[in-house]
Design a protein around this motif. Structure first.
Motif, PDB file in Angstrom:
ATOM      1  N   ASP A 182       2.458 -31.870  71.534  1.00  0.00           N
ATOM      2  CA  ASP A 182       1.145 -31.567  70.950  1.00  0.00           C
ATOM      3  C   ASP A 182       1.078 -32.089  69.504  1.00  0.00           C
ATOM      4  OD1 ASP A 182      -1.375 -30.575  70.697  1.00  0.00           O
ATOM      5  OD2 ASP A 182      -0.838 -28.485  71.015  1.00  0.00           O
ATOM      6  N   LEU A 183      -0.093 -31.994  68.910  1.00  0.00           N
ATOM      7  CA  LEU A 183      -0.249 -32.404  67.513  1.00  0.00           C
ATOM      8  C   LEU A 183       0.442 -31.364  66.633  1.00  0.00           C
ATOM      9  CD1 LEU A 183      -3.951 -33.577  67.165  1.00  0.00           C
ATOM     10  CD2 LEU A 183      -1.913 -34.967  66.976  1.00  0.00           C
ATOM     11  N   LEU A 186      -0.657 -30.240  62.962  1.00  0.00           N
ATOM     12  CA  LEU A 186      -1.705 -29.246  62.691  1.00  0.00           C
ATOM     13  C   LEU A 186      -1.124 -27.844  62.829  1.00  0.00           C
ATOM     14  CD1 LEU A 186      -4.838 -30.673  64.506  1.00  0.00           C
ATOM     15  CD2 LEU A 186      -4.374 -30.644  62.080  1.00  0.00           C
ATOM     16  N   GLU A 187      -1.036 -27.154  61.743  1.00  0.00           N
ATOM     17  CA  GLU A 187      -0.472 -25.804  61.728  1.00  0.00           C
ATOM     18  C   GLU A 187      -1.442 -24.884  61.008  1.00  0.00           C
ATOM     19  OE1 GLU A 187       2.299 -24.786  63.017  1.00  0.00           O
ATOM     20  OE2 GLU A 187       3.098 -26.715  63.655  1.00  0.00           O
ATOM     21  N   PRO A 188      -1.386 -23.585  61.305  1.00  0.00           N
ATOM     22  CA  PRO A 188      -2.219 -22.665  60.524  1.00  0.00           C
ATOM     23  C   PRO A 188      -1.827 -22.726  59.049  1.00  0.00           C
ATOM     24  CG  PRO A 188      -1.235 -21.543  62.404  1.00  0.00           C
ATOM     25  CD  PRO A 188      -0.619 -22.894  62.333  1.00  0.00           C
ATOM     26  N   ASP A 189      -2.817 -22.602  58.174  1.00  0.00           N
ATOM     27  CA  ASP A 189      -2.529 -22.614  56.742  1.00  0.00           C
ATOM     28  C   ASP A 189      -1.648 -21.436  56.347  1.00  0.00           C
ATOM     29  OD1 ASP A 189      -3.545 -24.874  55.807  1.00  0.00           O
ATOM     30  OD2 ASP A 189      -5.462 -24.059  55.133  1.00  0.00           O
TER      31      ASP A 189
ATOM     32  N   ARG B 106     -11.338 -27.042  59.775  1.00  0.00           N
ATOM     33  CA  ARG B 106     -10.214 -27.521  58.952  1.00  0.00           C
ATOM     34  C   ARG B 106      -9.795 -26.514  57.889  1.00  0.00           C
ATOM     35  NH1 ARG B 106     -12.146 -33.752  58.527  1.00  0.00           N
ATOM     36  NH2 ARG B 106     -10.810 -34.553  60.176  1.00  0.00           N
ATOM     37  N   THR B 107     -10.680 -25.589  57.583  1.00  0.00           N
ATOM     38  CA  THR B 107     -10.302 -24.592  56.585  1.00  0.00           C
ATOM     39  C   THR B 107      -9.255 -23.626  57.143  1.00  0.00           C
ATOM     40  OG1 THR B 107     -12.097 -23.145  57.283  1.00  0.00           O
ATOM     41  CG2 THR B 107     -12.576 -24.665  55.478  1.00  0.00           C
ATOM     42  N   PHE B 108      -9.067 -23.635  58.469  1.00  0.00           N
ATOM     43  CA  PHE B 108      -8.095 -22.719  59.085  1.00  0.00           C
ATOM     44  C   PHE B 108      -6.707 -23.338  59.208  1.00  0.00           C
ATOM     45  CE2 PHE B 108     -12.185 -21.252  60.712  1.00  0.00           C
ATOM     46  CZ  PHE B 108     -12.091 -19.891  60.503  1.00  0.00           C
ATOM     47  N   GLY B 109      -6.586 -24.644  59.045  1.00  0.00           N
ATOM     48  CA  GLY B 109      -5.286 -25.264  59.278  1.00  0.00           C
ATOM     49  C   GLY B 109      -4.986 -26.377  58.305  1.00  0.00           C
ATOM     50  N   SER B 110      -3.757 -26.859  58.400  1.00  0.00           N
ATOM     51  CA  SER B 110      -3.365 -27.989  57.550  1.00  0.00           C
ATOM     52  C   SER B 110      -4.037 -29.254  58.077  1.00  0.00           C
ATOM     53  CB  SER B 110      -1.857 -28.152  57.593  1.00  0.00           C
ATOM     54  OG  SER B 110      -1.441 -28.321  58.932  1.00  0.00           O
ATOM     55  N   SER B 111      -4.153 -30.234  57.212  1.00  0.00           N
ATOM     56  CA  SER B 111      -4.766 -31.477  57.678  1.00  0.00           C
ATOM     57  C   SER B 111      -3.696 -32.562  57.794  1.00  0.00           C
ATOM     58  CB  SER B 111      -5.862 -31.921  56.714  1.00  0.00           C
ATOM     59  OG  SER B 111      -5.320 -32.077  55.431  1.00  0.00           O
ATOM     60  N   ILE B 112      -3.985 -33.555  58.604  1.00  0.00           N
ATOM     61  CA  ILE B 112      -3.031 -34.644  58.802  1.00  0.00           C
ATOM     62  C   ILE B 112      -3.372 -35.746  57.800  1.00  0.00           C
ATOM     63  CG2 ILE B 112      -2.146 -36.328  60.458  1.00  0.00           C
ATOM     64  CD1 ILE B 112      -3.047 -34.425  62.679  1.00  0.00           C
ATOM     65  N   LEU B 148      -4.112 -39.717  70.923  1.00  0.00           N
ATOM     66  CA  LEU B 148      -3.180 -38.806  70.252  1.00  0.00           C
ATOM     67  C   LEU B 148      -2.439 -39.556  69.146  1.00  0.00           C
ATOM     68  CD1 LEU B 148      -2.485 -35.811  70.787  1.00  0.00           C
ATOM     69  CD2 LEU B 148      -0.437 -36.594  71.959  1.00  0.00           C
ATOM     70  N   GLU B 151      -4.745 -39.876  66.188  1.00  0.00           N
ATOM     71  CA  GLU B 151      -4.906 -38.596  65.478  1.00  0.00           C
ATOM     72  C   GLU B 151      -3.678 -38.297  64.633  1.00  0.00           C
ATOM     73  OE1 GLU B 151      -6.152 -36.000  68.828  1.00  0.00           O
ATOM     74  OE2 GLU B 151      -8.012 -35.758  67.696  1.00  0.00           O
ATOM     75  N   ARG B 152      -2.516 -38.730  65.092  1.00  0.00           N
ATOM     76  CA  ARG B 152      -1.294 -38.530  64.294  1.00  0.00           C
ATOM     77  C   ARG B 152      -1.322 -39.398  63.031  1.00  0.00           C
ATOM     78  NH1 ARG B 152       2.100 -38.260  69.495  1.00  0.00           N
ATOM     79  NH2 ARG B 152       2.250 -36.025  69.771  1.00  0.00           N
ATOM     80  N   ARG B 307      -7.561 -34.406  70.608  1.00  0.00           N
ATOM     81  CA  ARG B 307      -6.950 -33.079  70.685  1.00  0.00           C
ATOM     82  C   ARG B 307      -7.223 -32.216  69.449  1.00  0.00           C
ATOM     83  NH1 ARG B 307      -5.483 -28.431  72.271  1.00  0.00           N
ATOM     84  NH2 ARG B 307      -3.481 -27.633  71.639  1.00  0.00           N
ATOM     85  N   LYS B 311      -7.408 -28.074  68.960  1.00  0.00           N
ATOM     86  CA  LYS B 311      -6.203 -27.429  68.421  1.00  0.00           C
ATOM     87  C   LYS B 311      -6.576 -26.562  67.211  1.00  0.00           C
ATOM     88  CE  LYS B 311      -1.627 -27.278  67.269  1.00  0.00           C
ATOM     89  NZ  LYS B 311      -0.304 -27.589  67.684  1.00  0.00           N
ATOM     90  N   LEU B 312      -7.435 -27.094  66.349  1.00  0.00           N
ATOM     91  CA  LEU B 312      -7.868 -26.308  65.194  1.00  0.00           C
ATOM     92  C   LEU B 312      -8.659 -25.073  65.640  1.00  0.00           C
ATOM     93  CD1 LEU B 312      -8.858 -29.199  62.771  1.00  0.00           C
ATOM     94  CD2 LEU B 312      -7.110 -27.463  62.329  1.00  0.00           C
ATOM     95  N   ILE B 315      -6.227 -22.548  66.693  1.00  0.00           N
ATOM     96  CA  ILE B 315      -5.612 -21.896  65.534  1.00  0.00           C
ATOM     97  C   ILE B 315      -6.560 -20.827  64.980  1.00  0.00           C
ATOM     98  CG2 ILE B 315      -4.943 -22.267  63.115  1.00  0.00           C
ATOM     99  CD1 ILE B 315      -3.809 -25.010  64.015  1.00  0.00           C
ATOM    100  N   ALA B 347      -3.747 -28.475  75.373  1.00  0.00           N
ATOM    101  CA  ALA B 347      -2.345 -28.947  75.335  1.00  0.00           C
ATOM    102  C   ALA B 347      -1.918 -29.368  76.735  1.00  0.00           C
ATOM    103  CB  ALA B 347      -1.449 -27.851  74.796  1.00  0.00           C
TER     104      ALA B 347
END
Lengths: 201, 378
Positions: A182-183, A186-189, B106-112, B148, B151-152, B307, B311-312, B315, B347
């Motif tokens: 999976d990606l 991307l993880e929760p902050d 995007r405010t809920f997770g890290s960005s790539i 994918l 996106e990476r 994806r 995924k966000l 999260i 997933a």
């Protein structure tokens, strides 16, 4: 490149449709026999060919490239070759000995099949190398048995002692569910500790 | 206080004219709707509720602040000549809606971080080879899951539940962020080609260079993006060797399942690389027509979906996603939320590329590596 893992990766999109098509074929064959009150043991070839007919149509409807090569000199179900991802997967209903051992069918005197077993370039598609693999399936009273057995042959003819194989391994239905990573970037902050993880410090 | 542009946005998404919307709402006249959309008048509460029902959102949606529009960045459309202005506007509005939701998520997770280079002035083939290197692919390997992989690299891929035969995808640099938008309902091979084509635009053509080039050079830009896509998906050195000296439709169908590109693209590629001559190409095209393969080609290529969006959302709203809450917080109807989320991969939808090493997979299990026996000499 033609190892067992590489072959499973290459045919992965086929696994689920293949299982569904064969199971559907078995159902149709059982229905036809049931309607006429025929017994399967009286016409094993007809039963198997009905399975094949249905399975081929289902696979083609799914957009897969499937060959039929029906001639009387080969074992039942030998007519399905699914060509996908560089692999030519030739499906056989596995011959089983009296002791219940699955045997790898022989190519017999068919020069075309012998070339397939020898992995000769052009044996499936003119001028093209393919990874030629046998898929041996069985059923138990009309229910498809998981796994299908994959066998990569290297040569053979009508004599058992001349059969040469590269590897043999299972093609399980669950392998259709193997997925890419999976990606993970991307993880929760904020990762909050879970109550069941206990406290430290 | 509502933003009238929100009504215009939803009309665009639904491909409705002002008159068509007015016809569905008793007592509303076109002149009033026009004034509301221009923020010269405000609707009363009842009219707002009616508008929300007709346009498939909650009334709160009309009060939400809009992000800077994607249309301002002049995305390079991969369009066929019959693309109408309303289709173009509708696609852009869908993209805008999805992009706004993504920005909130995007405010809920890290960005790539964005790792996609701009290579203005590079040759399409050279740029494609460079991108393959960045993706970690060797020269002989098909791209296993293009979306994918992109996106990476930090490319934002939007997928919208809007289908228009005249348009497959479009792209734009949104500041420093590369964005590709895909329209729904396309087969797997076409998705891959469209994405690779749009990636070519992003890498080779920045906004300034597109603006600098006259309209007559539009076709050149498209040709460059096509050349980039062809080299990315089917590197010339490898595909020429992989093709038989006299390709048939059957052998091309096999190559299609290996490389994830259509049979017609492979014929074009074979012609470019002089694997086949003009007569052979014409013969193959005629065979495709006579078999009816111009509408449905055999050879299964799995459909790829982006994806990151889902995924966000997982999260932020849990997996499985609490769609009711997701919809409520955007002031969308649940139907709209399901429609958008369905465009993105779970997933479990990601196709296996052989790189996963989870606990389920042990290829050594039950595998018998058989010693090679020599046939008897007779």
């Amino acid at each position: 490149m033609n190892t067992y893992p590489a072959t499973v990766v290459a045919v992965q999109p086929v696994i689920e449709p293949l299982y569904l098509a064969l199971q559907h074929g078995l159902k149709v064959a059982a229905e036809i026999h049931g309607q006429h009150r025929w017994r399967r043991r009286h016409d094993k070839q007809y039963y198997s060919h009905t399975v094949r007919r249905r399975a081929v149509e289902d696979l083609r409807d799914g957009g897969f490239v499937v060959d039929e090569d029906d001639h009387g000199n080969v074992p039942a179900m030998s007519g399905i070759t699914v060509r996908h991802g560089g692999v030519a997967l030739r499906m056989y209903r596995a011959p089983v000995t009296r002791k219940g051992v699955v045997e790898v069918p022989l190519p017999r005197r068919s020069l075309k099949l012998q070339a397939f077993y020898r992995q000769e370039a052009g044996s499936v598609l003119p001028g093209m190398e393919t990874n030629n693999v046998l898929g041996l399936w069985q059923d138990d009273e009309g229910v498809l048995i998981d796994p299908i057995i994959l066998v990569r042959p290297l040569g053979g003819d009508h004599r058992k002692e001349n059969l040469r194989l590269d590897w043999k391994g299972p093609l399980r239905r669950e392998m259709a569910n193997y997925r890419a990573v999976d990606l993970t970037a991307l993880e929760p902050d904020v990762q909050y500790p879970r109550l069941d993880e206990g406290m430290t410090g | 206080m509502i933003d009238g542009q929100r009504i215009a946005q939803l009309r665009g998404i639904r491909k409705m004219t002002q008159q068509q919307l007015v016809d569905r709402i008793p007592g509303l006249r076109q002149s009033r709707l026009s004034r509301i959309e221009k923020n010269l008048a405000q609707p009363n509460e009842e009219l707002l509720a009616l508008l929300a029902v007709e346009l498939g959102v909650l009334a709160d949606f009309f009060s939400r602040n809009a992000l800077p529009t994607l249309a301002a960045h002049s995305p390079q459309f991969r369009a066929r000549s019959r693309l109408t202005a309303s289709s173009r506007a509708s696609a852009l509005q869908w993209a805008q809606l999805s992009y706004e939701a993504l920005s909130e998520l995007r405010t809920f997770g890290s960005s790539i971080p964005v790792c996609l280079p701009k290579m203005n002035g590079a040759t399409p083939a050279g740029a494609a080879r460079e991108i393959r290197k960045i993706l970690g692919l060797n020269t002989t390997q098909p791209v296993p899951y293009l979306l994918l992989a992109l996106e990476r690299l930090g490319v934002t891929v939007l997928a919208v539940p809007y289908d228009d035969n005249a348009l497959d995808a479009f792209s734009a640099w949104q500041g420093t962020e590369p964005v590709i938008c895909l329209l729904g309902g396309r087969p797997g091979d076409r998705i891959r080609y469209s994405v690779a084509h749009e990636l070519g635009h992003l890498v080779l053509h920045d906004e300034a260079s597109v603006a600098a080039k006259s309209l007559s050079r539009g076709k050149d830009l498209e040709d460059e993006a096509d050349a980039f896509a062809a080299e990315l998906l089917t590197p010339s050195g490898v595909i020429a060797r992989a093709m038989p000296s006299r390709p048939t439709l059957s052998s091309l169908a096999m190559l299609k399942t290996q490389w994830g590109v259509s049979i017609k693209s492979l014929i074009r590629r074979a012609r470019e690389l002089e694997v086949i001559d003009q007569d052979r190409a014409i013969s193959l095209y005629k065979q495709i027509s006579s078999r009816g393969w111009n509408r449905f080609e055999p050879g299964h290529v799995p459909v790829e979906k982006p994806r990151a969006f889902r995924k966000l959302a997982e999260i932020a709203y849990g997996d499985p996603i609490n769609v009711g809450l997701f919809a409520k917080q955007r002031a969308w109807s649940e139907e709209l939320a399901y429609g958008v989320l369905d465009q993105y991969a779970r997933a479990s939808d990601l196709p296996f590329d052989g790189t996963y090493h989870g606990s389920l997979i042990d290829f050594r299990e039950n595998v018998i590596q058989l010693p090679v026996r020599r046939p008897k000499q007779r």
